[in-house]
Design a protein around this motif. Sequence first.
Motif, short mmCIF file in Angstrom:
data_model
loop_
_atom_site.label_atom_id
_atom_site.label_comp_id
_atom_site.label_asym_id
_atom_site.label_seq_id
_atom_site.Cartn_x
_atom_site.Cartn_y
_atom_site.Cartn_z
N THR A 20 0.44 4.82 -2.89
CA THR A 20 -0.09 3.86 -1.92
C THR A 20 -1.22 4.47 -1.08
O THR A 20 -1.81 3.77 -0.26
N GLU A 25 -4.15 -5.08 -7.61
CA GLU A 25 -4.92 -6.06 -6.83
C GLU A 25 -6.02 -5.35 -6.04
O GLU A 25 -7.17 -5.83 -5.96
N PHE A 26 -5.68 -4.19 -5.48
CA PHE A 26 -6.67 -3.43 -4.71
C PHE A 26 -7.79 -2.93 -5.61
O PHE A 26 -8.98 -3.03 -5.27
N ARG A 30 -2.67 -1.56 4.53
CA ARG A 30 -1.76 -1.42 5.67
C ARG A 30 -2.42 -0.66 6.82
O ARG A 30 -2.22 -0.99 7.97
N ILE A 81 -2.20 1.50 1.36
CA ILE A 81 -2.09 0.11 0.92
C ILE A 81 -0.62 -0.28 0.76
O ILE A 81 0.27 0.56 0.64
N HIS A 82 -0.37 -1.58 0.77
CA HIS A 82 0.99 -2.09 0.65
C HIS A 82 1.58 -1.79 -0.73
O HIS A 82 0.86 -1.78 -1.74
N CYS A 116 -4.54 -6.14 1.04
CA CYS A 116 -3.81 -5.04 0.41
C CYS A 116 -3.58 -3.85 1.34
O CYS A 116 -2.73 -3.01 1.07
N LEU A 121 -10.31 -6.83 0.15
CA LEU A 121 -9.44 -5.66 0.22
C LEU A 121 -8.39 -5.78 1.32
O LEU A 121 -7.34 -5.13 1.25
N THR A 128 0.57 -3.31 -4.52
CA THR A 128 -0.74 -3.99 -4.54
C THR A 128 -1.82 -3.15 -5.21
O THR A 128 -3.00 -3.44 -5.08
N GLN A 129 -1.42 -2.11 -5.95
CA GLN A 129 -2.41 -1.18 -6.50
C GLN A 129 -3.42 -1.87 -7.42
O GLN A 129 -4.63 -1.66 -7.30
#
Length: 373
Positions: free
Chosen positions: A62, A31-32, A97, A24-25, A95, A92, A28-29
């Motif tokens: 991440t 938010e994810f 990548r 993930i970006h 968030c 999802l 953004t933890q």
Amino acid sequence: MIPDGVSTTAFDGSRVRVVLMLDIHDGTQQEFLDAYEHMCEQVAAVPGHISDQLCQSLENPTQWLITSEWESAPPFLAWVNSEDHLEMVKPLQGCVRDTRSMRYTVLRETFGKKHKSRAVARERLQSAPRVGGNTVRQALTFTVKPGTESKVAEILSGYASPEARVDETTRLLRTSLFMHGNRVVRAVEVQGELQAALRHVARQPEVRAVEEALDPYLEQERDLRDPQSARLFFTRAAVPAVHHVESGRREGPDVRRCAFYYPARPGSGQALALLLSQQDVAATGDPAGQVLACTVFHRDDLVVRLVDMDGEPEDAPGAALALRTSAVIAEAGRMLDAGALGIDETLADDRMLPRLLTHARMKHVTDRRASAS
């Protein structure tokens, strides 16, 4: 017991474990996590779902992991290839990548001595390992505007083949394209990781040119430059391989690949795919038979079979269609939508097999194998 020669099957009743690795970006933890907690209650209500776990890497914040367990493969495959799935996971996507999805059947489990589930640990487990080569199969299907079939076949047969090598462990092996009326089916065989191969193919200029040339002729509009539109198109188009069996006999010079289209009556697709798969095991197990290998692809009420035969299908229509006995023909007749094939009567006995063969057989467009190098 897994029959000899079966390397893929969704029909043995085993529980399924799905492992989804996510990168993930940065930043953004939370938010994810919020998006996952909103989604997980919806997933828990999906038929066949047992449990989920969300994990975060000890070393890299991440890197995340979602594991889920399912009662068997069919309900998971039906959900993951549905538009409902796309809608559920949409929160999802902003968030994430990169992702990698892996699917496994459960062979064995180990519990602590006091664990309450220990007594039922072997229930719904795969009885024995499937034996086969490092090959993954997948199909895509879509429809084109009526009247454009010849132009579409010309586009699909005339493109230059993409580079077969993906990386050190993954390469394209074979691409087979068939049509039935205005329906296109593209089946691919990959050595290694399927998703890596599909991403590789999508980046190749030869394939991108073909996809752009097809766009005006598709019944479902798409914009492959838009990730959401592309995701929707390929989710609708995906047809997983639910069964593959091989005879183990070496291919001779007269072996040809055929494809057959089986539109099922509403709600009968899975049962029809299962019936055909069972017949394919019997056909490939016949040392004097013409059938060398079969793959059954299924989603919803659509079933497609790829068959590698030694000789012409017309010489053995029952084996070609996986309808070798009167009882099987009658059972399939109750599930097959004969009208969708242009047949105005129910399949009842072997006298109708030549007619069904003609109506169900798909038109060969191209069948390409990568070189052995």
